[in-house]
Design an enzyme around this catalytic site. Structure first.
Site, mmCIF file in Angstrom:
data_model
loop_
_atom_site.group_PDB
_atom_site.id
_atom_site.type_symbol
_atom_site.label_atom_id
_atom_site.label_comp_id
_atom_site.label_asym_id
_atom_site.label_seq_id
_atom_site.Cartn_x
_atom_site.Cartn_y
_atom_site.Cartn_z
ATOM 1 N N LYS B 78 0.859 -1.194 0.000
ATOM 2 C CA LYS B 78 0.000 0.000 0.000
ATOM 3 C C LYS B 78 0.893 1.241 0.000
ATOM 4 C CE LYS B 78 -3.903 2.045 2.592
ATOM 5 N NZ LYS B 78 -4.749 1.951 3.799
ATOM 6 N N SER B 158 -9.882 2.337 2.898
ATOM 7 C CA SER B 158 -8.910 3.005 2.037
ATOM 8 C C SER B 158 -7.946 2.051 1.329
ATOM 9 C CB SER B 158 -8.102 3.992 2.864
ATOM 10 O OG SER B 158 -7.268 3.295 3.778
ATOM 11 N N SER B 182 -10.302 0.286 7.199
ATOM 12 C CA SER B 182 -9.662 0.349 5.880
ATOM 13 C C SER B 182 -8.997 -0.939 5.400
ATOM 14 C CB SER B 182 -8.611 1.461 5.864
ATOM 15 O OG SER B 182 -9.241 2.705 5.753
#
Ligand SMILES: [Mg+2]
Ligand SMILES: [Zn+2]
EC number: 6.3.5.7
Lengths: 490, 493, 95
Positions: B78, B158, B182
């Site tokens: 990420k 997210s 998330s």
């Protein structure tokens, strides 16, 4: 404050007398190798951004980790200020934008500081002393440094100081004159230096003061204060207070009002001026730093640090007065620096304390002052000065010769006893030799001898002549006795 | 044999150990899949050369009989994790051009264990979002589509890039972070497994901060076992993060097959929210049945402060974010937009550098911390957090071992469907996940079925502090009971 | 509680985010929607409840006082928009 107003401390305005009320926030750089929350060095004078870690530069994802020595230093300082040590304290973020504040917040302690109320005993020149209340001491990060004079359009930012640990020591508004304020900072600095928690080097900015000044008519409630930021010498602190107090008095006597604001002292112009950059109303949005847990330790940690504290100046001064018979004034002078006190003690040990104090204060300090040197740089060691004192007490040299001897040791070094021997500086106590000299002088000055009978003060002239003739080595007591007998003076 | 990128992480690991294929072959399969899947916009940066070089090094170690626990396994990272020498953006324009000179602790742990980096994965800007529509570098498109529709679906957020990449077989597993859901919400939206470990289990060092007291890293993977293997590498004490916990990392993979016999699973009545779709309720009931069938005791419990978690979160998280994001000021890295003076330089830089959602949260956070409002908002929210945590403590003290809830109130929605003016509508996505962050607990989401339109639905298990093992054990039971679910059809290649 | 346009401008300035006049009204609406949502917290009785300071109860670990970082000025300024001689450069700040 309910303390009676001391009329001597009032400032005369055009219309009234005014009392000035001063409180201080001292920022003292904690003596530590590395920074409060990072492993970068604190040392002064490095290349720009050389003593900067990723944490200090607030790189994304960086986290603070507290330096245990900075915590210990704050506790030691709290103990030195006879203050309450808080076993639990909290680090907060103080949020504002400034180019030398990389995180966009300063990690500080707001609601729950590490040290609570304490006090400092401050000696004033006329033997008077006052107790200044300490409101709190907290740990916080220093900011970086912006240079504004490198370019007409840009400021240069160096983060070497960014994150260095500071102790902010906040006093109560207990000070009533610039003199008291100077004495307070001087004393606080002495205590910090004794403790070894801050070197007190004001030139390097390692100790700097924010001075809160207000004025009022005696007996009236506190006036509106102005904060003079970052004053970095004791002399300037005094000047800034005087200047600011007079500015406020002039405004008030003109029927004006004081607006609370932050000001800067300009020593060159001898004025304080409003700081434009700080004018804007601040809203620091303090909240506990979520990257840091509360700082907690137990009483045993505090007790351990207390056990390791050195003797502090107040205790040392009291001991010098009682053990060595010094006047409080002399003792105060000697304890102002730990190194001076240690030096003195080495000289005084096993000797006449008062005589030792005279020699340390008058001869040594006088000479050091003249050369602009500190005690650390003295060319005459405590052992050497002690030997000189010994030679005086034994009667081997006179006080006057001792001064010459001190000069020789100062500039050439050497064992004082050997110098006296080699250079024939020994005091002449042999009455025969002194008598010969006295006789010669009496024989050569019959007129003076005749006058001396009526005017005994002439004795001094004869003593002088004798000492001159003997190269200063004659024992003054013997000279005096002989002359009195031969001249027939009582 | 199917394509190498179809394997689970555990299968790939075992295949490499058995020398059935090389790390280079495995990596190349992923590099190729990524190149064909750009329509998903899952990767912000692809690092194929680095990946192949790392794979070759892994092959050498494997050949020498060495090799760490993740040797040769290609992963996506990420783009909230700082990676040395590889641009890190947090999906924000404000970090444009920023290349860290350091590696986040979690990703460093993965490389230490032999993993291979495929690239950096898209996300909501600064991890603020629940649909991956706030990224400055474009929406991530879910590999999933509704039955008979080609409308683009959100992968959740997210960690939308992580979830989409794992679901689309663009990596064997991915790092992710979870501040309010998330990891778990995008996992639920994409039919993948995501675990947010206990706060303090993984180091936050080197992860771009959103809300410090809530942020935790964790993996997204295709199976419970894979997520256990990855967390085992990611976790661990880090002296550079004071909030990371100095306790040993258990053998998570060993816990996967433990079963749930004798465990008590709590079903919190407050999660039965008004207007909950019938299929979510049915899924939840089914999950409880599965656990019961496997030997667990099911008990209804009460977590009375549940509904306060989301509003309290929308005070605490923005407050911390407003301060954490103050460092993006155009001085030391990233974007700078000039201005007539320093203040306007700041204001222009931050106006241009932050997207709408980020600005909104910074402003709410600034407001709730500002003079006169701090006690009414921030302090009160932190007190409510204490109450939320207490609810869980009470349940655990009464003998509950884990808590079963739906992961999300609905299946994934379409891109742009929740772009209304009221940001709260989007925030409600996290209603089941956010309590876990507020209480610092571990939570896992795993697929449990599909909705009527063929989109994945997930269940969540919430554990005791530092008891991720029970979550893996119970998660495995659900995964097995749910059986082989449909997977997204490849429409993008 | 709700915010007016003036408060939106003040908050934006505190947060150092330039906000154009056209942005104020929509922002005001969005912020008020969030504030309305969190309003329900006001009704909760929190007397005697300690605000959470650390979600995982533990003692804060401390570092020993050693120099472990630094001497990487080139790295520190490497990503900066403007630098000179190892300094970060910013528009002139007036004190
Ligand atoms: Mg101050
Ligand atoms: Zn301060």
């Amino acid at each position: 404050m309910t303390a009676p107003v001391n009329p001597k401390k009032l400032i005369k305005g055009g219309l009234h007398d005014w009392e000035v009320v001063i409180g201080m926030e001292i920022h003292a750089q904690v003596t530590s190798r590395s920074k409060l929350f990072s492993g970068a060095a604190t040392a002064f004078g490095a290349e720009p951004n050389a003593h900067v870690s990723l944490v200090d530069a607030a790189m994304p994802g960086m986290l603070p980790v507290i330096n245990e020595e900075c915590v210990a230093q704050a506790v030691r300082t709290g103990l030195g200020l006879k203050a309450r040590i808080n076993l639990r304290s909290v680090f907060d973020r103080k949020n504002y934008f400034y180019p030398d504040l990389p995180q966009g917040y300063q990690i500080s302690q707001y609601k729950d500081p590490i040290v609570g109320e304490g006090e400092v005993l401050v000696d004033l020149p006329e033997g008077e002393s006052i107790t200044v209340g300490i409101e709190r001491l907290h740990l916080e990060q220093d900011a970086g440094k912006s240079l504004h004079d490198q370019s007409p359009t840009q400021s240069f930012v160096d983060l070497n100081r960014s994150g260095v640990a500071l102790m902010e020591i906040v006093s109560r508004p207990d000070l009533r004159s610039s003199e008291e304020a100077r004495a307070y900072v001087t004393k606080l600095r002495t205590i910090l230096r004794y403790l070894g928690t801050c070197d007190g080097d004001m030139e390097k900015g390692n100790l700097r003061a924010d001075v809160n000044v207000s004025v009022r008519r005696p007996g009236e409630p506190l006036g509106t204060r102005c904060e003079i930021k970052n004053v970095n010498s004791i002399r300037f602190i005094g000047q800034a207070i005087e200047t600011e107090a007079r500015r406020q008095i002039a405004i008030l006597e003109d029927g004006g009002r004081i607006g609370q604001e932050t000001r800067l002292f300009d020593p060159g112009k001898g004025e304080t001026r409003s700081m434009r950059s700080k004018e804007e109303a601040h809203d620091y949005r303090y909240f506990p730093d979520p990257d840091l847990l509360p700082l907690e330790f137990d009483q045993a940690f505090v007790d351990g640090l207390a056990a390791g504290l050195p003797e502090l100046p107040d205790a040392k001064k009291a001991r010098f007065v009682s053990d060595f018979g010094l006047s409080p004034y002399d003792a105060g002078v000697l304890v102002a620096e730990r190194a001076s006190a240690d030096y003195y003690e080495a000289v005084a040990k096993g000797r006449d304390g008062k005589l030792a104090a005279n020699w340390v204060i008058n001869e040594l300090f006088g000479r050091l002052n003249k050369e602009g040197k500190g005690i650390e740089e003295t060319p005459v060691s405590a052992a050497q000065l002690g030997a000189i004192v010994d030679l005086i007490v034994e009667g081997t040299i006179s006080g006057k010769i001792a001064k010459d001897l001190f000069e020789i040791v100062w500039s050439e070094g050497g064992d004082p006893r050997a110098v006296v021997e080699e250079r024939g500086m020994k005091q002449v106590t042999d009455t025969g030799a002194i008598e010969a000299a006295v006789d010669a002088i009496i024989a050569g000055n019959p007129d003076k001898v005749a006058q001396a009978k009526e005017k005994p003060t002439l004795l001094g002239w004869f003593v002088g002549q004798t000492m001159k003739a003997t190269g200063g080595k004659a024992n003054p007591a013997a000279v005096n006795a002989l002359l009195k007998a031969k001249l027939g003076i009582e | 044999m199917s394509a190498l990128n179809e394997l689970t992480l555990a299968e790939a690991r075992d295949g490499l150990k058995a020398r059935s294929f090389s790390a280079r072959e495995l990596t190349q399969a992923h590099v190729d899949a990524i190149a064909e899947a750009r329509a998903l916009n899952a990767y912000l940066v692809e690092t194929p050369e680095r990946a192949l070089a790392m794979a070759d090094a892994s092959d050498a170690r494997l050949a020498a009989g060495e090799g760490g626990p993740l040797e040769g396994l290609p992963l996506g990272i990420k783009d909230l994790f700082c990676t040395e020498g590889v641009a890190t953006t947090a999906a924000s324009r404000i970090l444009e051009g920023f290349t860290p000179h350091y590696e986040s602790r979690v990703s460093e742990n993965l490389w230490r264990d032999g993993a291979v980096m495929l690239g950096k994965l898209n996300l909501d800007e600064f991890a603020m979002g629940s649909s991956n529509e706030t990224s400055a570098y474009g929406d991530v498109i879910s590999p999933w589509r509704r039955n008979g529709s080609d409308a683009a679906i959100v992968p959740g957020g997210s960690s939308g890039g992580s979830a989409a990449a794992v679901a689309a077989r663009l990596c064997l597993g991915a790092t992710a972070t979870d501040t309010g859901g998330s990891i778990r919400q995008p996992a639920a939206f994409t039919g993948t497994v995501g675990i947010k470990p206990t706060y303090g289990r993984c180091s936050r060092w080197g992860i771009v901060a959103f809300a410090s007291s809530l942020d935790q890293a964790g993996p997204i993977a295709r199976t419970v076992r894979d997520s256990a293997i990855l967390l085992g590498s990611m976790a661990g004490h880090d002296p550079r993060d004071t909030t990371s916990v100095d306790i040993a990392v258990p053998d998570f993979e060993a816990a996967v097959s433990r079963g749930v016999k004798g465990l008590t699973i709590g079903i919190p009545r407050e999660y039965r929210v008004e207007g909950m779709p019938a299929e979510i309720q049915a899924l939840w009931d089914r999950g409880a049945e599965w656990l019961k069938a496997a030997g667990a005791t099911i008990r209804e419990i009460s977590l009375p402060h549940t509904k306060l978690a989301l509003p309290a979160y929308y005070i605490v998280a923005p407050a911390e974010a407003s301060s954490n994001l103050a460092r993006y000021d155009g001085v030391r890295y990233g974007l700078r937009v000039p201005g007539k003076d320093i203040v306007s330089m700041y204001e222009n830089t931050r106006a241009a550098g932050f997207g709408r959602e980020v600005k909104r949260r910074i402003m709410i956070g600034t407001y709730v911390l500002s003079a006169g409002y701090y006690d009414a908002y921030y302090v009160r929210a932190q007190k409510i957090r204490t109450l939320i945590k207490r609810d869980f403590e009470t349940a655990y003290a009464e003998g509950v071992d884990a808590i079963l809830t739906p992961a999300t109130p609905s299946a994934a929605f379409g891109i742009g469907e929740k772009a209304s003016a009221d940001p709260v509508e989007m925030y409600l996505n996290d209603v089941f996940t956010v309590t876990v962050n507020m209480a610092g607990l571990p939570g896992i989401a795993m697929p449990a079925g599909l909705d009527a339109q063929g989109l994945p639905l997930g269940l969540q298990l919430i554990g005791r502090p530092f008891d991720e093992e029970t979550l893996f054990a119970a998660g495995q039971v659900i995964e097995e009971a749910a059986g082989v679910l449909a997977r997204p059809k490849v429409w993008w290649a | 509680m709700s915010v007016d346009a003036q408060t939106v401008r003040r908050i934006a300035h505190l947060a150092r985010i330039a906000v154009s006049e056209e942005e104020v009204a929509p922002l005001q609406g969005e912020l008020n929607a969030i504030l309305a949502f969190v309003e329900q917290l006001g009704a909760v009785d929190v007397t005697g409840v300690e605000p959470m300071t650390s979600v995982t109860p533990m003692r804060m670990k401390r570092r020993e006082d050693a120099i472990t970082e630094g001497d990487r000025a080139a790295d520190i300024v490497a990503n900066a928009p403007e630098t000179e001689d190892g300094y970060f450069l910013v528009p002139k700040v007036v004190e």
